[in-house]
Design an enzyme around this catalytic site. Structure first.
Site, short mmCIF file in Angstrom:
data_model
loop_
_atom_site.label_atom_id
_atom_site.label_comp_id
_atom_site.label_asym_id
_atom_site.label_seq_id
_atom_site.Cartn_x
_atom_site.Cartn_y
_atom_site.Cartn_z
N ASP A 210 9.15 -1.86 -0.04
CA ASP A 210 8.47 -1.21 -1.17
C ASP A 210 9.34 -1.44 -2.40
OD1 ASP A 210 7.07 0.81 -2.90
OD2 ASP A 210 6.14 1.42 -1.02
N GLY A 236 11.75 -4.51 -3.25
CA GLY A 236 11.27 -5.69 -3.96
C GLY A 236 9.82 -5.47 -4.37
N PHE A 238 5.91 -6.90 -4.09
CA PHE A 238 5.06 -7.79 -3.29
C PHE A 238 4.31 -8.81 -4.15
CE2 PHE A 238 2.62 -3.56 -2.65
CZ PHE A 238 1.93 -3.64 -3.85
N HIS A 256 -6.39 -1.74 -1.76
CA HIS A 256 -7.43 -1.05 -2.55
C HIS A 256 -6.92 -0.64 -3.93
CE1 HIS A 256 -6.73 3.54 -1.87
NE2 HIS A 256 -5.58 2.92 -1.93
#
Ligand code: SAM
Length: 348
Positions: A210, A236, A238, A256
């Site tokens: 995360d 980090g 994504f 989502h």
């Protein structure tokens, strides 16, 4: 006399205008729930009904106003209010505002009203220009705003942990982790999900991934669960890269939050990190499927107001996945509102 709401009268007898008025008044109910949650009223009733003045004193709020709140929320099944005895106890929904119940939503009550409530006043503008109401209200994208204050990060992670237990536990329970040795939880927040999975699958190793300031909160959770020797953490984004070489990736309640283009980037980063044949599990709602469609549509509103994301139908998921080099294998419905979308990374 016990005053406990509309369950006692047939809702079918209500006129459309009365039903609509209740919907329109939802913002007041939300705030009433917030203040009782914040004052810990449900916690003070954990051992049973108490005189209203005693409950008010324990919660540190005014007796006369708490009595009125309790009476209003009794009609929503939150409290049992005995007007003759002037006592208050928990109604059928009341325990969900306790901080320690297995299906607590107290941290959701606090987070939604602290962060989501005000932005939703700007939904009108969003409808016209597509800019998430929160971005306009907060002056920056929601996750950037959260990152600015440790208290916001902690509050958001606590609410996610509540929602993990109440909405997503069934989905985690139905994950087929047979043969998985190393699982990376993409956007794994404070590690609640991976800690739970590792506790139940003794062979499992994993990484909570995360944003750096969020994943900091995972160490205590992993230690408390006794899995810190098998589950590590990595900070980090994504949108840049994700840990490579795992044989399975989990993205629970992540895609989502983002629009299709952003999802394509995130999936591309997972594709780059994963070997052919690696499994990808998405825990998401699938519009029109699943056991609680009203949760999916409520979350779709949340996405509209707070972020640039949305809930999706099965074909949307298939298109997103195939565009990024993943094959949608199956959609597993659970007893809860979420589905598990299982996919496999295809060869390049
Ligand atoms: C809706 S929460 C879901 C958390 C968790 N997976 C769950 O199911 O409770 C979304 C998570 O994505 C994380 N996130 C947001 N932007 C990110 C980024 N650029 N890189 C990595 N994680 C990010 C947030 O910090 C947050 O923990």
């Amino acid at each position: 006399m016990l005053q406990n709401g509309p369950s006692s009268s047939a809702s079918g007898t209500r006129t459309p205008a009365v039903a609509m008025l209740r919907l329109l008044g939802g913002f007041q109910i939300s705030q009433a729930l917030y203040v009782v949650a914040r004052a810990g009223v449900a916690d003070h009733l954990a051992d049973g009904p108490r005189p209203v003045p005693e409950a008010a004193e324990a919660a540190g709020v005014r007796t006369d106003l708490l009595r009125r709140l309790v009476r209003s929320l009794a009609t929503e099944q939150v409290f049992d209010f005995d007007a003759d005895r002037d006592t208050v106890g928990l109604g059928p929904l009341g325990h969900t505002l306790r901080s320690d119940s297995g299906d607590s939503l107290r941290d959701v009550a606090l987070m939604w009203m602290d962060t989501h409530y005000r932005p939703f006043a700007g939904l009108w503008s969003t409808l016209h220009d597509g800019v998430p109401a929160a971005e306009r209200e907060l002056g920056k994208p929601f996750f950037d705003w959260i990152a600015e204050e440790p208290d916001r990060v902690a509050g958001f992670s606590a609410a996610m942990s509540d929602l993990m237990t109440t909405l997503r536990q069934d989905a985690l329970d139905s994950l087929d982790l047979s043969g998985v040795r190393h699982l990376v939880d993409i956007g794994g927040a404070d590690g609640t999900a991976l800690a739970d999975l590792a506790r139940r699958h003794e062979h499992l190793h994993g990484t909570v991934f995360d944003l750096p300031h969020v994943v900091e909160g995972a160490d205590p959770v992993l230690h408390k669960a006794g899995v810190a020797d098998r589950i590590g953490t990595q900070g980090g984004s994504f949108f840049e890269s994700v840990p490579d070489g795992a044989d399975a990736y989990l993205a629970c309640f992540i895609l989502h939050d983002w629009n299709d283009e952003q999802c394509a980037t995130i999936l591309d980063r997972i594709h780059r990190a994963a070997d052919p044949g690696a499994r990808l599990y998405l825990v998401e709602t699938v519009l029109g499927e699943g056991t609680a469609p009203e949760v999916a549509t409520l979350l779709d509103l949340t996405m509209m107001g707070m972020l640039d994301g949305r809930e999706r139908v099965r074909e949307d998921w298939r298109t997103l996945l195939s565009g990024a080099g993943f094959r949608l294998d199956r959609v597993v419905e659970t007893t809860g509102p979420m589905c598990v979308i299982e996919a496999t990374r295809t060869d390049d």
